[in-house]
Motif scaffolding. Structure first.
Motif, PDB file in Angstrom:
ATOM      1  N   ALA A  17       0.827  -1.216   0.000  1.00 18.44           N
ATOM      2  CA  ALA A  17       0.000   0.000   0.000  1.00 18.44           C
ATOM      3  C   ALA A  17       0.865   1.271   0.000  1.00 18.44           C
ATOM      4  CB  ALA A  17      -0.976  -0.015   1.167  1.00 18.44           C
ATOM      5  N   PRO A  18       1.875   1.380   0.864  1.00 16.05           N
ATOM      6  CA  PRO A  18       2.745   2.567   0.795  1.00 16.05           C
ATOM      7  C   PRO A  18       3.522   2.668  -0.517  1.00 16.05           C
ATOM      8  CG  PRO A  18       2.962   1.523   2.932  1.00 16.05           C
ATOM      9  CD  PRO A  18       2.154   0.595   2.079  1.00 16.05           C
ATOM     10  N   VAL A  19       3.968   1.543  -1.069  1.00 18.99           N
ATOM     11  CA  VAL A  19       4.699   1.577  -2.342  1.00 18.99           C
ATOM     12  C   VAL A  19       3.787   2.083  -3.459  1.00 18.99           C
ATOM     13  CG1 VAL A  19       5.783   0.134  -4.114  1.00 18.99           C
ATOM     14  CG2 VAL A  19       6.425  -0.145  -1.712  1.00 18.99           C
ATOM     15  N   LEU A  20       2.564   1.603  -3.489  1.00 18.32           N
ATOM     16  CA  LEU A  20       1.619   2.061  -4.512  1.00 18.32           C
ATOM     17  C   LEU A  20       1.276   3.539  -4.333  1.00 18.32           C
ATOM     18  CD1 LEU A  20      -0.767  -1.023  -4.776  1.00 18.32           C
ATOM     19  CD2 LEU A  20       0.969  -0.268  -6.429  1.00 18.32           C
ATOM     20  N   THR A  21       1.123   3.976  -3.091  1.00 13.35           N
ATOM     21  CA  THR A  21       0.839   5.388  -2.824  1.00 13.35           C
ATOM     22  C   THR A  21       2.026   6.258  -3.231  1.00 13.35           C
ATOM     23  OG1 THR A  21      -0.578   4.734  -0.969  1.00 13.35           O
ATOM     24  CG2 THR A  21       0.124   7.034  -1.048  1.00 13.35           C
ATOM     25  N   VAL A 139       7.417   9.581   0.125  1.00 14.17           N
ATOM     26  CA  VAL A 139       6.053   9.263   0.569  1.00 14.17           C
ATOM     27  C   VAL A 139       5.991   7.810   1.041  1.00 14.17           C
ATOM     28  CG1 VAL A 139       3.676   8.910  -0.254  1.00 14.17           C
ATOM     29  CG2 VAL A 139       4.891  11.031  -0.806  1.00 14.17           C
ATOM     30  N   THR A 140       6.595   6.918   0.276  1.00 14.96           N
ATOM     31  CA  THR A 140       6.617   5.501   0.652  1.00 14.96           C
ATOM     32  C   THR A 140       7.265   5.311   2.018  1.00 14.96           C
ATOM     33  OG1 THR A 140       6.700   4.823  -1.668  1.00 14.96           O
ATOM     34  CG2 THR A 140       7.438   3.209  -0.032  1.00 14.96           C
ATOM     35  N   LYS A 141       8.421   5.934   2.223  1.00 11.84           N
ATOM     36  CA  LYS A 141       9.128   5.752   3.493  1.00 11.84           C
ATOM     37  C   LYS A 141       8.324   6.312   4.660  1.00 11.84           C
ATOM     38  CE  LYS A 141      13.266   6.419   6.130  1.00 11.84           C
ATOM     39  NZ  LYS A 141      14.278   7.366   6.497  1.00 11.84           N
ATOM     40  N   LYS A 148       3.448  -1.304  11.527  1.00 11.44           N
ATOM     41  CA  LYS A 148       4.012  -2.216  12.524  1.00 11.44           C
ATOM     42  C   LYS A 148       4.254  -3.572  11.871  1.00 11.44           C
ATOM     43  CE  LYS A 148       2.911   0.228  16.434  1.00 11.44           C
ATOM     44  NZ  LYS A 148       3.672   1.413  16.275  1.00 11.44           N
ATOM     45  N   GLY A 149       5.213  -4.312  12.384  1.00 11.54           N
ATOM     46  CA  GLY A 149       5.445  -5.671  11.944  1.00 11.54           C
ATOM     47  C   GLY A 149       6.147  -5.815  10.608  1.00 11.54           C
ATOM     48  N   LEU A 150       6.846  -4.781  10.166  1.00 11.74           N
ATOM     49  CA  LEU A 150       7.599  -4.885   8.913  1.00 11.74           C
ATOM     50  C   LEU A 150       8.856  -5.720   9.129  1.00 11.74           C
ATOM     51  CD1 LEU A 150       7.481  -1.175   7.680  1.00 11.74           C
ATOM     52  CD2 LEU A 150       6.120  -3.091   6.822  1.00 11.74           C
ATOM     53  N   ARG A 151       9.346  -6.289   8.077  1.00 10.18           N
ATOM     54  CA  ARG A 151      10.635  -6.973   8.150  1.00 10.18           C
ATOM     55  C   ARG A 151      11.679  -5.937   8.553  1.00 10.18           C
ATOM     56  NH1 ARG A 151      10.066 -12.550   7.098  1.00 10.18           N
ATOM     57  NH2 ARG A 151       8.309 -12.752   5.688  1.00 10.18           N
ATOM     58  N   PRO A 152      12.685  -6.319   9.313  1.00 14.78           N
ATOM     59  CA  PRO A 152      13.658  -5.342   9.818  1.00 14.78           C
ATOM     60  C   PRO A 152      14.442  -4.612   8.721  1.00 14.78           C
ATOM     61  CG  PRO A 152      14.031  -7.525  10.787  1.00 14.78           C
ATOM     62  CD  PRO A 152      12.909  -7.657   9.820  1.00 14.78           C
ATOM     63  N   TRP A 153      14.510  -5.158   7.534  1.00 16.97           N
ATOM     64  CA  TRP A 153      15.304  -4.551   6.469  1.00 16.97           C
ATOM     65  C   TRP A 153      14.522  -3.523   5.648  1.00 16.97           C
ATOM     66  CZ3 TRP A 153      13.015  -5.332   1.817  1.00 16.97           C
ATOM     67  CH2 TRP A 153      12.179  -6.424   1.692  1.00 16.97           C
ATOM     68  N   VAL A 154      13.189  -3.443   5.809  1.00 13.29           N
ATOM     69  CA  VAL A 154      12.362  -2.604   4.932  1.00 13.29           C
ATOM     70  C   VAL A 154      12.704  -1.121   5.081  1.00 13.29           C
ATOM     71  CG1 VAL A 154       9.998  -1.849   4.435  1.00 13.29           C
ATOM     72  CG2 VAL A 154      10.503  -4.277   4.749  1.00 13.29           C
ATOM     73  N   ILE A 155      12.740  -0.610   6.293  1.00 14.12           N
ATOM     74  CA  ILE A 155      13.018   0.821   6.501  1.00 14.12           C
ATOM     75  C   ILE A 155      14.446   1.172   6.081  1.00 14.12           C
ATOM     76  CG2 ILE A 155      13.159   2.683   8.210  1.00 14.12           C
ATOM     77  CD1 ILE A 155      10.279   1.846   7.469  1.00 14.12           C
ATOM     78  N   PRO A 156      15.471   0.402   6.479  1.00 13.74           N
ATOM     79  CA  PRO A 156      16.821   0.750   6.021  1.00 13.74           C
ATOM     80  C   PRO A 156      16.978   0.721   4.498  1.00 13.74           C
ATOM     81  CG  PRO A 156      16.959  -0.781   7.861  1.00 13.74           C
ATOM     82  CD  PRO A 156      15.508  -0.680   7.476  1.00 13.74           C
ATOM     83  N   VAL A 157      16.360  -0.243   3.835  1.00 16.63           N
ATOM     84  CA  VAL A 157      16.461  -0.306   2.369  1.00 16.63           C
ATOM     85  C   VAL A 157      15.761   0.897   1.740  1.00 16.63           C
ATOM     86  CG1 VAL A 157      15.704  -1.595   0.329  1.00 16.63           C
ATOM     87  CG2 VAL A 157      16.842  -2.792   2.199  1.00 16.63           C
ATOM     88  N   THR A 158      14.588   1.236   2.261  1.00 23.19           N
ATOM     89  CA  THR A 158      13.867   2.394   1.735  1.00 23.19           C
ATOM     90  C   THR A 158      14.646   3.682   1.986  1.00 23.19           C
ATOM     91  OG1 THR A 158      11.805   1.228   2.228  1.00 23.19           O
ATOM     92  CG2 THR A 158      11.629   3.565   1.701  1.00 23.19           C
TER      93      THR A 158
END
Length: 185
Positions: A17-21, A139-141, A148-158
């Protein structure tokens, strides 16, 4: 042998949803820049020789703050020697990001309103493309930070992608301006 558990529908939606937004935001900016008739009016501040100089220095400030973002993220994720991160690093990371985006907004407004999305040459085309992409990733980031509950790598990669895109935009604009005109103010 154990197989990896299937990624849940909820976890996929939390990222999708955030990626599409963010994608919609990037496309909207690109379409606006393309269909909007450029006004060729630039931001001007006292003490600067031109709107392009203002834009270049604000973009340079944004990149400098983004470098701090990168370093502070490495400290927060304990990817640097020294163990625990100091208590001030989290708030400093957050505020430096806010200031970086704040510095980038007049630059983006000038680019979209005064110049539009252009494909006159490859440097300008990729600058326009990555400029729109920057705000899409931003916007995605920001939306991912609320999940909540994202994989630990999602925020650092973004965050790393956001840093890369901002540096690329700077390389195709401010650095080009400084190489062309010198370090003029």
């Amino acid at each position: 042998m154990r197989s990896e558990p299937a990624v849940s529908h909820r976890a996929t939606t939390a990222v999708l949803a955030p990626v599409l937004t963010g994608s919609a935001a990037a496309i909207t900016l690109g379409v606006f820049g393309k269909v909007h008739e450029p006004q060729f009016f630039s931001i001007s501040l006292a003490g600067f020789s031109s709107g392009t100089a203002v834009k270049s220095w604000l973009a340079t400030l944004a990149v400098a703050l983004a470098v701090f973002q990168l370093v502070s993220a490495f400290v927060m994720y304990r990817l640097t020697p020294g163990g625990r991160a100091p208590s001030w690093i989290g708030p400093a990371h957050m505020w430096s990001g806010r200031l970086a985006v704040l510095a980038s907004v007049p630059v983006a407004v000038h680019c979209l309103y005064a110049l539009g999305f252009s494909s006159s040459d490859s440097r300008v085309f990729f600058h326009s493309l990555f400029g729109c992409f920057f705000y899409g990733v931003f916007v995605t980031k920001m939306l991912l930070l609320t999940r909540k509950g994202l994989r630990p790598w999602v925020i650092p990669v973004t965050g790393g992608l956001l840093f890369f895109v901002l540096v690329y935009v700077w390389l195709t604009s401010a650095l080009w301006f400084f190489q062309t005109t010198g370090l003029t103010v």
